[in-house]
Design an enzyme around this catalytic site. Structure first.
Site, PDB file in Angstrom:
ATOM      1  N   HIS A 100       4.971 -11.110   6.017  1.00  0.00           N
ATOM      2  CA  HIS A 100       4.859 -10.894   4.878  1.00  0.00           C
ATOM      3  C   HIS A 100       5.944 -11.704   3.456  1.00  0.00           C
ATOM      4  O   HIS A 100       6.182 -12.100   2.830  1.00  0.00           O
ATOM      5  CB  HIS A 100       5.318  -9.244   5.138  1.00  0.00           C
ATOM      6  CG  HIS A 100       4.047  -8.605   5.462  1.00  0.00           C
ATOM      7  ND1 HIS A 100       4.242  -7.739   6.494  1.00  0.00           N
ATOM      8  CD2 HIS A 100       2.630  -8.050   5.127  1.00  0.00           C
ATOM      9  CE1 HIS A 100       3.163  -7.205   6.919  1.00  0.00           C
ATOM     10  NE2 HIS A 100       1.889  -7.740   6.434  1.00  0.00           N
ATOM     11  N   LYS A 139      -6.703   2.646   8.091  1.00  0.00           N
ATOM     12  CA  LYS A 139      -5.628   2.357   8.617  1.00  0.00           C
ATOM     13  C   LYS A 139      -5.095   3.948   9.306  1.00  0.00           C
ATOM     14  O   LYS A 139      -3.779   3.786   9.867  1.00  0.00           O
ATOM     15  CB  LYS A 139      -4.421   1.866   8.715  1.00  0.00           C
ATOM     16  CG  LYS A 139      -5.572  -0.550   9.213  1.00  0.00           C
ATOM     17  CD  LYS A 139      -3.642  -1.162   8.745  1.00  0.00           C
ATOM     18  CE  LYS A 139      -4.810  -2.391   8.403  1.00  0.00           C
ATOM     19  NZ  LYS A 139      -3.743  -3.354   8.017  1.00  0.00           N
ATOM     20  N   ARG A 195      -5.224 -15.153   6.434  1.00  0.00           N
ATOM     21  CA  ARG A 195      -4.890 -16.238   7.906  1.00  0.00           C
ATOM     22  C   ARG A 195      -6.061 -16.394   8.515  1.00  0.00           C
ATOM     23  O   ARG A 195      -7.228 -16.240   8.564  1.00  0.00           O
ATOM     24  CB  ARG A 195      -4.096 -15.191   9.007  1.00  0.00           C
ATOM     25  CG  ARG A 195      -3.037 -14.572   8.070  1.00  0.00           C
ATOM     26  CD  ARG A 195      -2.647 -13.399   9.172  1.00  0.00           C
ATOM     27  NE  ARG A 195      -3.256 -12.001   8.984  1.00  0.00           N
ATOM     28  CZ  ARG A 195      -3.454 -11.370   8.980  1.00  0.00           C
ATOM     29  NH1 ARG A 195      -2.130 -10.498  10.136  1.00  0.00           N
ATOM     30  NH2 ARG A 195      -3.877 -10.371   8.393  1.00  0.00           N
ATOM     31  N   SER A 210       1.014  -7.602  12.164  1.00  0.00           N
ATOM     32  CA  SER A 210       2.026  -6.101  12.638  1.00  0.00           C
ATOM     33  C   SER A 210       1.739  -5.548  13.872  1.00  0.00           C
ATOM     34  O   SER A 210       1.852  -4.698  14.213  1.00  0.00           O
ATOM     35  CB  SER A 210       1.961  -5.098  11.033  1.00  0.00           C
ATOM     36  OG  SER A 210       2.063  -5.459  10.227  1.00  0.00           O
TER      37      SER A 210
HETATM   38  P1  ADP Z   1      -1.740  -6.891   8.755  1.00  0.00           P
HETATM   39  O1  ADP Z   1      -1.689  -4.967   8.949  1.00  0.00           O
HETATM   40  O2  ADP Z   1      -2.581  -7.317   8.841  1.00  0.00           O
HETATM   41  O3  ADP Z   1      -0.850  -7.577   9.040  1.00  0.00           O
HETATM   42  P2  ADP Z   1      -1.410  -6.059   5.511  1.00  0.00           P
HETATM   43  O4  ADP Z   1      -2.219  -4.990   5.179  1.00  0.00           O
HETATM   44  O5  ADP Z   1       0.344  -5.283   5.853  1.00  0.00           O
HETATM   45  O6  ADP Z   1      -1.235  -6.798   7.243  1.00  0.00           O
HETATM   46  O7  ADP Z   1      -1.242  -7.216   4.595  1.00  0.00           O
HETATM   47  C1  ADP Z   1      -0.592  -6.799   3.899  1.00  0.00           C
HETATM   48  C2  ADP Z   1      -0.944  -8.961   3.092  1.00  0.00           C
HETATM   49  O8  ADP Z   1      -0.706  -9.721   3.703  1.00  0.00           O
HETATM   50  C3  ADP Z   1      -2.105  -8.692   3.171  1.00  0.00           C
HETATM   51  O9  ADP Z   1      -3.110 -10.376   2.280  1.00  0.00           O
HETATM   52  C4  ADP Z   1      -1.953 -10.024   5.092  1.00  0.00           C
HETATM   53  O10 ADP Z   1      -3.749 -10.816   4.875  1.00  0.00           O
HETATM   54  C5  ADP Z   1      -1.463 -10.488   4.372  1.00  0.00           C
HETATM   55  N1  ADP Z   1      -0.704 -11.156   5.666  1.00  0.00           N
HETATM   56  C6  ADP Z   1      -0.486 -10.396   6.297  1.00  0.00           C
HETATM   57  N2  ADP Z   1       0.512 -10.785   7.720  1.00  0.00           N
HETATM   58  C7  ADP Z   1       0.261 -12.256   7.338  1.00  0.00           C
HETATM   59  C8  ADP Z   1       0.883 -13.128   7.910  1.00  0.00           C
HETATM   60  N3  ADP Z   1       1.421 -13.864   9.597  1.00  0.00           N
HETATM   61  N4  ADP Z   1       0.713 -14.784   6.782  1.00  0.00           N
HETATM   62  C9  ADP Z   1       0.311 -14.769   5.722  1.00  0.00           C
HETATM   63  N5  ADP Z   1       0.188 -13.023   5.302  1.00  0.00           N
HETATM   64  C10 ADP Z   1      -0.124 -12.135   6.108  1.00  0.00           C
END
Ligand code: ADP
Length: 164
Positions: A19, A43, A94, A132
Site C-alpha cells: 500500500h 469484509k 497485483r 493484508s
Molecule cells: P487487501 O486487503 O487486498 O490487501 P485493500 O482493500 O486494503 O487490500 O487494497 C487497497 C488497494 O491497494 C487496492 O487497489 C489493492 O489492489 C491495492 N493493493 C493491496 N495490496 C497491494 C500490493 N501488495 N501492491 C500493490 N497494490 C496493493
C-alpha cells in the site's frame, strides 16, 4: 489552475509496504492524494483493526508526505470522489488476481460518476504477493511479517494481531 486531487481507497487492514509503495508513487502524480479507509461490505465484520486504528496507522506512515492526507468514508466511492472534486481514483494491481474485481469496480464507478478516471498502478515486483490478509494469517501463525509492514508501525501492528 485547479489542483488535481486523487483518492486511493482501500480497507488497509492493516497497511502494508505494498500500500505504502502505491501511496508514494501516486502522490508524485497529483497535487494532492487522499488515502481513504473504507469498509468493504464483503469484509465487514472480519476486520482486525477498527476504522480509527486503520486511519491512525496510515497517518503515521504518511506523516512526512506533504501532499498526502488520510480520511475514512463509509458510503459510495463515486459520491466521495464528487465531494472531493477528485479527478482520479488510484488502485494497485497485483498480477491477475485483482484484475476482474477492480475492472468491474472501475466500470460501475464510471457509470455512477463520469467525472473521474480509475488509474491502475502495477504492484512492484517485491510487493506482488502481499495482501493484508496474508500478513494477518502468517503473523497469527508465528511467522515474521516485519519486512512486509511499514517500519514505523510494524511493531504496533504485530502486537495488536498477536493479541487477537
Ligand atoms: P487487501 O486487503 O487486498 O490487501 P485493500 O482493500 O486494503 O487490500 O487494497 C487497497 C488497494 O491497494 C487496492 O487497489 C489493492 O489492489 C491495492 N493493493 C493491496 N495490496 C497491494 C500490493 N501488495 N501492491 C500493490 N497494490 C496493493
Amino acid at each position: 489552475m485547479e489542483e488535481r486531487v486523487a483518492i486511493y481507497p482501500g480497507s488497509f487492514d492493516p497497511i502494508t509496504t505494498g500500500h505504502l509503495d502505491i501511496i508514494r508513487r501516486s502522490a508524485k502524480l497529483f497535487d494532492r492524494l487522499i488515502v481513504v479507509v473504507m469498509s468493504n461490505y464483503r469484509k465487514a465484520g472480519s476486520h482486525a483493526f477498527t476504522v480509527e486504528e486503520r486511519v491512525e496507522l496510515v497517518r503515521k506512515c504518511t506523516a512526512d508526505m506533504e501532499n498526502v492526507s488520510v480520511d475514512s468514508y463509509m458510503g459510495l466511492l463515486a459520491d466521495y470522489a464528487r465531494q472531493q472534486k477528485a479527478v482520479a481514483v488510484v488502485k494497485g494491481l497485483r498480477a491477475v488476481s485483482d484484475f476482474e474485481d477492480e475492472f468491474q469496480q472501475a466500470l460501475i464507478n464510471k457509470r455512477l460518476n463520469e467525472d473521474f478516471e480509475t488509474l491502475f498502478l502495477a504492484a512492484s515486483s517485491e510487493n506482488m504477493f502481499l495482501s493484508s490478509s496474508v500478513i494477518k494469517q502468517v503473523c497469527v501463525l508465528g511467522g515474521d511479517v516485519t519486512p512486509f509492514l511499514p517500519e514505523r508501525v510494524s511493531q504496533e501492528i504485530i502486537e495488536k494481531l498477536m493479541k487477537g
